[in-house]
Design a protein around this motif. Sequence first.
Motif, PDB file in Angstrom:
ATOM      1  N   ASN A  38       0.819  -1.212   0.000  1.00  0.00           N
ATOM      2  CA  ASN A  38       0.000   0.000   0.000  1.00  0.00           C
ATOM      3  C   ASN A  38       0.853   1.262   0.000  1.00  0.00           C
ATOM      4  O   ASN A  38       0.509   2.246  -0.648  1.00  0.00           O
ATOM      5  N   ALA A  39       1.979   1.205   0.731  1.00  0.00           N
ATOM      6  CA  ALA A  39       2.871   2.369   0.741  1.00  0.00           C
ATOM      7  C   ALA A  39       3.466   2.597  -0.656  1.00  0.00           C
ATOM      8  O   ALA A  39       3.490   3.727  -1.162  1.00  0.00           O
ATOM      9  N   LEU A  40       3.893   1.506  -1.281  1.00  0.00           N
ATOM     10  CA  LEU A  40       4.457   1.617  -2.633  1.00  0.00           C
ATOM     11  C   LEU A  40       3.385   2.054  -3.627  1.00  0.00           C
ATOM     12  O   LEU A  40       3.647   2.818  -4.549  1.00  0.00           O
ATOM     13  N   LEU A  41       2.162   1.529  -3.395  1.00  0.00           N
ATOM     14  CA  LEU A  41       1.051   1.863  -4.283  1.00  0.00           C
ATOM     15  C   LEU A  41       0.724   3.358  -4.191  1.00  0.00           C
ATOM     16  O   LEU A  41       0.448   3.998  -5.206  1.00  0.00           O
ATOM     17  N   ASP A  42       0.773   3.882  -2.987  1.00  0.00           N
ATOM     18  CA  ASP A  42       0.540   5.323  -2.785  1.00  0.00           C
ATOM     19  C   ASP A  42       1.522   6.136  -3.609  1.00  0.00           C
ATOM     20  O   ASP A  42       1.146   7.082  -4.306  1.00  0.00           O
ATOM     21  N   SER A  43       2.770   5.716  -3.510  1.00  0.00           N
ATOM     22  CA  SER A  43       3.820   6.436  -4.226  1.00  0.00           C
ATOM     23  C   SER A  43       3.616   6.321  -5.746  1.00  0.00           C
ATOM     24  O   SER A  43       3.738   7.291  -6.486  1.00  0.00           O
ATOM     25  N   GLN A  44       3.251   5.095  -6.182  1.00  0.00           N
ATOM     26  CA  GLN A  44       3.022   4.856  -7.609  1.00  0.00           C
ATOM     27  C   GLN A  44       1.825   5.658  -8.097  1.00  0.00           C
ATOM     28  O   GLN A  44       1.829   6.221  -9.190  1.00  0.00           O
ATOM     29  N   LEU A  45       0.802   5.712  -7.238  1.00  0.00           N
ATOM     30  CA  LEU A  45      -0.418   6.424  -7.574  1.00  0.00           C
ATOM     31  C   LEU A  45      -0.139   7.921  -7.735  1.00  0.00           C
ATOM     32  O   LEU A  45      -0.628   8.553  -8.677  1.00  0.00           O
ATOM     33  N   ALA A  46       0.666   8.434  -6.806  1.00  0.00           N
ATOM     34  CA  ALA A  46       1.009   9.860  -6.860  1.00  0.00           C
ATOM     35  C   ALA A  46       1.736  10.163  -8.168  1.00  0.00           C
ATOM     36  O   ALA A  46       1.455  11.168  -8.837  1.00  0.00           O
ATOM     37  N   GLN A  47       2.615   9.242  -8.543  1.00  0.00           N
ATOM     38  CA  GLN A  47       3.379   9.435  -9.783  1.00  0.00           C
ATOM     39  C   GLN A  47       2.456   9.366 -10.998  1.00  0.00           C
ATOM     40  O   GLN A  47       2.537  10.186 -11.910  1.00  0.00           O
ATOM     41  N   THR A  48       1.555   8.379 -10.963  1.00  0.00           N
ATOM     42  CA  THR A  48       0.621   8.220 -12.091  1.00  0.00           C
ATOM     43  C   THR A  48      -0.252   9.453 -12.237  1.00  0.00           C
ATOM     44  O   THR A  48      -0.487   9.940 -13.347  1.00  0.00           O
ATOM     45  N   LYS A  49      -0.730   9.974 -11.092  1.00  0.00           N
ATOM     46  CA  LYS A  49      -1.598  11.149 -11.140  1.00  0.00           C
ATOM     47  C   LYS A  49      -0.832  12.373 -11.630  1.00  0.00           C
ATOM     48  O   LYS A  49      -1.368  13.191 -12.374  1.00  0.00           O
ATOM     49  N   ALA A  50       0.421  12.458 -11.199  1.00  0.00           N
ATOM     50  CA  ALA A  50       1.247  13.581 -11.649  1.00  0.00           C
ATOM     51  C   ALA A  50       1.430  13.517 -13.166  1.00  0.00           C
ATOM     52  O   ALA A  50       1.310  14.528 -13.865  1.00  0.00           O
ATOM     53  N   ASN A  51       1.662  12.308 -13.659  1.00  0.00           N
ATOM     54  CA  ASN A  51       1.807  12.131 -15.111  1.00  0.00           C
ATOM     55  C   ASN A  51       0.526  12.497 -15.836  1.00  0.00           C
ATOM     56  O   ASN A  51       0.531  13.139 -16.885  1.00  0.00           O
ATOM     57  N   GLU A  52      -0.590  12.049 -15.224  1.00  0.00           N
ATOM     58  CA  GLU A  52      -1.898  12.314 -15.825  1.00  0.00           C
ATOM     59  C   GLU A  52      -2.155  13.831 -15.900  1.00  0.00           C
ATOM     60  O   GLU A  52      -2.624  14.336 -16.925  1.00  0.00           O
ATOM     61  N   GLU A  53      -1.814  14.521 -14.818  1.00  0.00           N
ATOM     62  CA  GLU A  53      -2.006  15.969 -14.788  1.00  0.00           C
ATOM     63  C   GLU A  53      -1.143  16.655 -15.846  1.00  0.00           C
ATOM     64  O   GLU A  53      -1.559  17.607 -16.494  1.00  0.00           O
ATOM     65  N   GLN A  54       0.045  16.109 -15.994  1.00  0.00           N
ATOM     66  CA  GLN A  54       0.963  16.667 -16.993  1.00  0.00           C
ATOM     67  C   GLN A  54       0.368  16.517 -18.392  1.00  0.00           C
ATOM     68  O   GLN A  54       0.392  17.438 -19.199  1.00  0.00           O
TER      69      GLN A  54
ATOM     70  N   GLN B 281      -9.196   9.526 -13.003  1.00  0.00           N
ATOM     71  CA  GLN B 281      -9.317   8.077 -13.076  1.00  0.00           C
ATOM     72  C   GLN B 281      -9.570   7.502 -11.680  1.00  0.00           C
ATOM     73  O   GLN B 281      -9.012   7.974 -10.700  1.00  0.00           O
ATOM     74  N   ASN B 282     -10.448   6.451 -11.613  1.00  0.00           N
ATOM     75  CA  ASN B 282     -10.687   5.809 -10.318  1.00  0.00           C
ATOM     76  C   ASN B 282      -9.714   4.655 -10.141  1.00  0.00           C
ATOM     77  O   ASN B 282      -9.991   3.530 -10.518  1.00  0.00           O
ATOM     78  N   TYR B 283      -8.571   4.941  -9.603  1.00  0.00           N
ATOM     79  CA  TYR B 283      -7.551   3.914  -9.452  1.00  0.00           C
ATOM     80  C   TYR B 283      -7.763   3.127  -8.171  1.00  0.00           C
ATOM     81  O   TYR B 283      -8.316   3.632  -7.195  1.00  0.00           O
ATOM     82  N   ILE B 284      -7.273   1.901  -8.196  1.00  0.00           N
ATOM     83  CA  ILE B 284      -7.248   1.106  -6.969  1.00  0.00           C
ATOM     84  C   ILE B 284      -6.162   1.710  -6.087  1.00  0.00           C
ATOM     85  O   ILE B 284      -5.013   1.856  -6.510  1.00  0.00           O
ATOM     86  N   THR B 285      -6.539   2.107  -4.901  1.00  0.00           N
ATOM     87  CA  THR B 285      -5.574   2.823  -4.059  1.00  0.00           C
ATOM     88  C   THR B 285      -4.985   1.964  -2.965  1.00  0.00           C
ATOM     89  O   THR B 285      -3.971   2.307  -2.378  1.00  0.00           O
ATOM     90  N   GLU B 286      -5.661   0.882  -2.639  1.00  0.00           N
ATOM     91  CA  GLU B 286      -5.074  -0.008  -1.629  1.00  0.00           C
ATOM     92  C   GLU B 286      -5.590  -1.423  -1.785  1.00  0.00           C
ATOM     93  O   GLU B 286      -6.624  -1.656  -2.412  1.00  0.00           O
ATOM     94  N   ILE B 287      -4.805  -2.341  -1.224  1.00  0.00           N
ATOM     95  CA  ILE B 287      -5.204  -3.750  -1.285  1.00  0.00           C
ATOM     96  C   ILE B 287      -5.418  -4.245   0.138  1.00  0.00           C
ATOM     97  O   ILE B 287      -4.834  -3.718   1.082  1.00  0.00           O
ATOM     98  N   ASP B 288      -6.277  -5.266   0.267  1.00  0.00           N
ATOM     99  CA  ASP B 288      -6.547  -5.795   1.605  1.00  0.00           C
ATOM    100  C   ASP B 288      -5.618  -6.945   1.955  1.00  0.00           C
ATOM    101  O   ASP B 288      -5.150  -7.085   3.060  1.00  0.00           O
TER     102      ASP B 288
END
Lengths: 215, 563
Positions: free
Chosen positions: B450-466, B513-520
């Motif tokens: 989940n921590a890595l996913l958060d970081s990946q998500l932030a990067q993906t969103k930053a790319n998307e915004e770009q 985009q509605n990304y998966i943000t965490e896993i159980d």
Amino acid sequence: MSILTLENINFSYGKTKVLKDISYEFENGKMYCIVGKSGAGKTTLLSLLSGLAKPHSGKILYKGEDIKNTDKYKYRSKYIGVIFQSFNLITKYTALENVMLSMDIAGVKGINKKKKAMELLLSVGLDEDEANRRVLKLSGGQMQRVAIARALSYDPEIILADEPTGNLDTETQNEIMEIFNSLAEQGKCVILVSHSPDVAKMCDECYELKRNSKK
Amino acid sequence: MYILKNSFKSIGRSKGRNVLIGIIVLAISVSACIGLSIRQAAQNAKESALEGMSITATISYDRQSAMKDFQPSMGEGGKRPEMPEGGFDRSEFSKMMGNDNSLSLEEYEKYAEADSVGAFYYTTTLSLNGSDNFLPVSDETEDETEEDSVESEENSQDFGFEMGGFGGKMPGPMGNMMFGSMSDFSVVGYSTHAAMSNFSAEGNSTITEGVMFTDETEDFECVISEELAIYNDINVGDTVIFTNPNNEEESYEFTVTGIYTSTEGNTTDFSAMMGATSLDPANSIYTSSNALAVIIANSEENSSTMTDEDTGREYETALTSTLSATYVFKDVESYEKFEDEARELGLSEEYTISSSDVAAYENSITPLTTLSKIAGYFLLVILGIGAIVLVVLNIFNVRERKYEIGVLTAMGMKKGKVATQFLCEIFAVTLSAVLIGAIIGGVCAVPVTNALLDSQLAQTKANEEQVQENFGGMPNMGNMPGMPGGMGGMGGMGGMSKPDNIDIPEGFMGEAQNYITEIDSAMNLTVVIQMLGIAVLLTLSAGAVSMLFVMRYDPLKILANRD
């Protein structure tokens, strides 16, 4: 009838011929001593007899069959018991474990190995405490006894011993030789390699390398 | 049996060395477990979401693939394209881009006979103009519209010319904008009410007044948006008149049976920019496809050839429709089977089958799958380094125990058995460490993922915004109605007529985009089995070295050197 026969054995290290045309017969119930000066090839001959090395020419026959044609592992683990000059025990194991291991390797079955191993160690003069001690914590004489017990553990017909009394005091030497003598009396073929005249005197036959003489 | 006994005895007697190996393997296995768990989480997320989900798919012409045939070959050094001798074959190109490549209803229906297809429906879209008392909703004032109408028309014609530069028509409403004026309304005909998923319980539209048009009727009945009704003061039961944008004399009178409201976002800005009010959802009118079929047949019957005054180009006045067929599958397996079946039924390789449901979900797990890929590479590196470290340690181990090997073989133990004993020792140590590592890894996997996913998500969103920034923040093209398959080549805009039975994350021009943000959970039996596989792999790679050394050693030499 001879249990072990050497037929025109030749062996050399590089260009240096160590054993040249050696022929000899070993029989059950006798104790033999191979003597000779240092570098005469005593240990080499023992290696050949134990199947650890192969002669460059000639044959070594065990009960009439060339050991070259037999399974060398089976030959080493079942038919002959070797007592090395430096004992070659597994140092991280106890005396008892070393003896039991050789029984395992020989495939001894149907007996209580631990009991048999303990009996053997007691018979060669170790007590229970020493038997359960790691071999590194035993004296040279005690290690020699463990090596003898290990060689006897699977009841081989031939016992090969390389300088079995080399590092021992006279009293211990006599005790060890007494064990070998009793083994020969039990019908085993005991072959010792030594340059001690005292040991040679205690044997039934003596083979001197290079001079090829019998006592 | 004694080999195993000796192995365990040996492990116990060489604690230091085995603890060191164990720690290294533990570190490897914790990392490997987390890596595998991430990969498993991505797989689980994909499978669980698609499991039991009904999938819809469309068939579209593969323009990307066809374009390759028209792309000039690259020159030497791969820098400069070489134009074919005699120039570019524009007529062929326009044929490729035109409506000729669209499948007919008969063809769509043929592929619907495939066993895997659960249901089939289609929509027909026509772009029509209104009449004097039936105007499209527009953010321009009437006065401005009138004043600027000429200019607007000129602009739209220019635009149409550019877009149709190779002489072809783009399918869909865009295609109807190419010649003459831009159309006012997008009239969508549904083959059945079941196809109107935007009016279903999960849909975004509801009838607020009146009723839906009669199912499969050939009568000219329609429902219009609330905005359009207010704008033109229309009530249920009133009639509205549509005209052919290419021939104003050709008109059709529809009865409004109902008025609907929709929560779908509007595209006013974009439609204003494009000069096409028909792109505004408020100007979407729904009817039966059978009714539109009557109109199309009539229009073709009365068709004539006209010449565009500005460009001098000739065109047919007949209305051109856009057909969009949707296949419904009960599950992903059926969807995957459909391609083979459709090919067997004669679907050309020039057409592709795609599902926006599957694609949308795959998009939503993009950060997780990206993380999964990274985890995969990380896993390979870890295993590679781990294997090398273990091999080196094992070489030292075997060399250290050379004497033991010599003694054992001198005593008559076969080299194979000695090697097996060594292998058992490594395996026991490795397996224990891997199991402990799997437990630790299993506990750490979820928070770490989940921590890595958060970081990946932030990067993906930053790319998307770009990307959004680069495209000038274009508004919500994803909501444009009636562009089924026609703009397939434009990625995020394709397949927009699909029913709204699932939440489709918007494309790069749309909403976030509605990304998966965490896993159980990430750890499962598969991961445990994979971990065991890793234990075996590491053991074999390290054990192979033991084997080689043991087999190579000569007991006599070892013992002689010892003496």
